[in-house]
Design a protein around this motif. Structure first.
Motif, PDB file in Angstrom:
ATOM      1  N   THR A   1     111.658  59.611  41.882  1.00 13.15           N
ATOM      2  CA  THR A   1     110.655  59.559  40.805  1.00 13.15           C
ATOM      3  C   THR A   1     109.336  60.185  41.156  1.00 13.15           C
ATOM      4  O   THR A   1     108.676  60.533  40.162  1.00 13.15           O
ATOM      5  CB  THR A   1     110.420  57.967  40.550  1.00 13.15           C
ATOM      6  OG1 THR A   1     111.673  57.402  40.253  1.00 13.15           O
ATOM      7  CG2 THR A   1     109.616  57.501  39.157  1.00 13.15           C
TER       8      THR A   1
ATOM      9  N   SER B   1     107.645  63.010  38.935  1.00 13.09           N
ATOM     10  CA  SER B   1     106.421  62.750  38.341  1.00 13.09           C
ATOM     11  C   SER B   1     105.390  63.748  38.641  1.00 13.09           C
ATOM     12  O   SER B   1     104.416  64.211  37.829  1.00 13.09           O
ATOM     13  CB  SER B   1     105.953  61.443  38.711  1.00 13.09           C
ATOM     14  OG  SER B   1     106.805  60.397  38.187  1.00 13.09           O
TER      15      SER B   1
ATOM     16  N   LEU C   1     103.445  66.453  36.216  1.00 18.44           N
ATOM     17  CA  LEU C   1     102.252  66.627  36.071  1.00 18.44           C
ATOM     18  C   LEU C   1     101.651  67.756  36.420  1.00 18.44           C
ATOM     19  O   LEU C   1     100.570  68.129  35.553  1.00 18.44           O
ATOM     20  CB  LEU C   1     101.618  65.443  36.851  1.00 18.44           C
ATOM     21  CG  LEU C   1     100.099  65.162  36.768  1.00 18.44           C
ATOM     22  CD1 LEU C   1      99.602  64.519  35.832  1.00 18.44           C
ATOM     23  CD2 LEU C   1      99.460  64.234  38.094  1.00 18.44           C
TER      24      LEU C   1
ATOM     25  N   LEU D   1     100.639  59.096  33.636  1.00 18.71           N
ATOM     26  CA  LEU D   1     101.243  59.758  34.721  1.00 18.71           C
ATOM     27  C   LEU D   1     100.527  59.978  36.171  1.00 18.71           C
ATOM     28  O   LEU D   1     101.249  59.787  37.214  1.00 18.71           O
ATOM     29  CB  LEU D   1     101.771  61.270  34.144  1.00 18.71           C
ATOM     30  CG  LEU D   1     102.766  61.789  34.959  1.00 18.71           C
ATOM     31  CD1 LEU D   1     104.310  60.956  34.933  1.00 18.71           C
ATOM     32  CD2 LEU D   1     103.209  63.120  34.218  1.00 18.71           C
ATOM     33  N   SER D   2      99.409  60.076  36.084  1.00 19.91           N
ATOM     34  CA  SER D   2      98.383  60.079  37.360  1.00 19.91           C
ATOM     35  C   SER D   2      98.629  58.664  38.212  1.00 19.91           C
ATOM     36  O   SER D   2      98.683  58.451  39.294  1.00 19.91           O
ATOM     37  CB  SER D   2      97.221  60.545  37.027  1.00 19.91           C
ATOM     38  OG  SER D   2      97.131  61.824  36.409  1.00 19.91           O
TER      39      SER D   2
ATOM     40  N   GLY E   1     100.922  56.696  37.502  1.00 20.70           N
ATOM     41  CA  GLY E   1     102.294  56.543  38.174  1.00 20.70           C
ATOM     42  C   GLY E   1     102.752  57.068  39.546  1.00 20.70           C
ATOM     43  O   GLY E   1     103.080  56.461  40.416  1.00 20.70           O
ATOM     44  N   CYS E   2     102.116  58.264  39.765  1.00 20.66           N
ATOM     45  CA  CYS E   2     102.179  59.064  40.856  1.00 20.66           C
ATOM     46  C   CYS E   2     101.366  58.154  41.989  1.00 20.66           C
ATOM     47  O   CYS E   2     101.851  58.334  43.105  1.00 20.66           O
ATOM     48  CB  CYS E   2     101.596  60.362  40.811  1.00 20.66           C
ATOM     49  SG  CYS E   2     102.434  61.352  39.554  1.00 20.66           S
TER      50      CYS E   2
ATOM     51  N   SER F   1     105.104  51.488  39.133  1.00 18.91           N
ATOM     52  CA  SER F   1     105.607  52.739  39.609  1.00 18.91           C
ATOM     53  C   SER F   1     106.797  53.177  38.446  1.00 18.91           C
ATOM     54  O   SER F   1     106.993  54.333  38.377  1.00 18.91           O
ATOM     55  CB  SER F   1     106.078  53.055  40.828  1.00 18.91           C
ATOM     56  OG  SER F   1     107.161  52.315  41.247  1.00 18.91           O
TER      57      SER F   1
ATOM     58  N   PRO G   1     105.247  56.019  34.449  1.00 21.31           N
ATOM     59  CA  PRO G   1     105.760  57.197  34.154  1.00 21.31           C
ATOM     60  C   PRO G   1     106.402  56.876  32.702  1.00 21.31           C
ATOM     61  O   PRO G   1     106.739  57.952  32.029  1.00 21.31           O
ATOM     62  CB  PRO G   1     106.917  57.277  35.415  1.00 21.31           C
ATOM     63  CG  PRO G   1     106.180  56.770  36.658  1.00 21.31           C
ATOM     64  CD  PRO G   1     105.713  55.533  35.924  1.00 21.31           C
ATOM     65  N   SER G   2     107.273  55.863  32.691  1.00 18.89           N
ATOM     66  CA  SER G   2     107.835  55.442  31.355  1.00 18.89           C
ATOM     67  C   SER G   2     106.960  55.618  30.182  1.00 18.89           C
ATOM     68  O   SER G   2     107.324  55.960  29.231  1.00 18.89           O
ATOM     69  CB  SER G   2     108.643  54.278  31.418  1.00 18.89           C
ATOM     70  OG  SER G   2     109.544  54.050  32.372  1.00 18.89           O
TER      71      SER G   2
ATOM     72  N   ALA H   1     104.288  57.377  30.025  1.00 15.70           N
ATOM     73  CA  ALA H   1     103.993  58.742  29.863  1.00 15.70           C
ATOM     74  C   ALA H   1     104.780  59.188  29.239  1.00 15.70           C
ATOM     75  O   ALA H   1     104.358  60.252  28.313  1.00 15.70           O
ATOM     76  CB  ALA H   1     103.555  59.219  31.455  1.00 15.70           C
TER      77      ALA H   1
END
Length: 125
Positions: A12, A16, A20, A48-49, A51-52, A105, A109-110, A112
Motif C-alpha cells: 500500500t 500510494s 502521489l 493521499l499524503s 495516508g503515505c 493507513s 488512501p481509500s 483519496a
C-alpha cells in the motif's frame, strides 16, 4: 502483527507513494476548473499524503518492535540474574498510535481514491 499485514502495508505504501508522485507530476489543465473541482483534487492530494505518512509511521513501529523486545529481554535477564530467579515472560506490544495509524493507513488512501473518482467525474461535467 503478522508478516502478511506488514506486506500489505508495504505494498500500500509503494502504491500510494507512486500514485502521489504521478498526481503531482501531472501538467496543469488547459481549461480553468471551478473552485470546488480544484478543492476536491487538493483534498485528494492531502488525503493521499496523510495516508503515505500514516503508513510510514506504522512500518516504523513494526521495524522498531524487535529493538523493543531486545531491550525488554535484556532488562529482564539482568534483573533475573541479579535477583537469582528464573526469567519471566517478556511481552512487548505496539504503541497505541500504531492501531490508530493502521486504521488511518487504510482510510486515507481509500478516501483519496474516492475523491479522485469524484474529481474525474467533476472534470467530465
Amino acid at each position: 502483527m503478522s508478516s502478511i499485514t506488514t506486506d500489505r502495508e508495504r505494498l500500500t505504501a509503494f502504491a500510494s507513494v507512486g500514485f502521489l508522485g504521478i498526481l503531482l507530476s501531472l501538467p496543469p489543465v488547459s481549461t480553468p476548473l471551478p473552485l470546488h473541482t480544484r478543492l476536491v483534487f487538493l483534498s485528494a492530494l492531502v488525503s493521499l499524503s496523510l495516508g503515505c505518512l500514516s503508513i510510514a509511521i506504522v512500518l516504523y513501529d513494526h521495524s522498531m518492535l524487535f529493538e523493543r523486545v531486545k531491550r525488554q529481554y535484556t532488562e529482564e535477564s539482568t534483573s533475573a540474574l541479579r535477583e537469582r530467579r528464573p526469567h519471566n515472560v517478556v511481552a512487548v506490544y505496539f504503541p497505541r498510535r500504531t492501531k490508530a495509524f493502521s486504521i488511518a493507513s487504510a482510510a486515507f488512501p481509500s478516501l483519496a481514491l474516492f475523491l479522485l473518482l469524484t474529481y474525474s467525474f467533476l472534470v467530465l461535467i
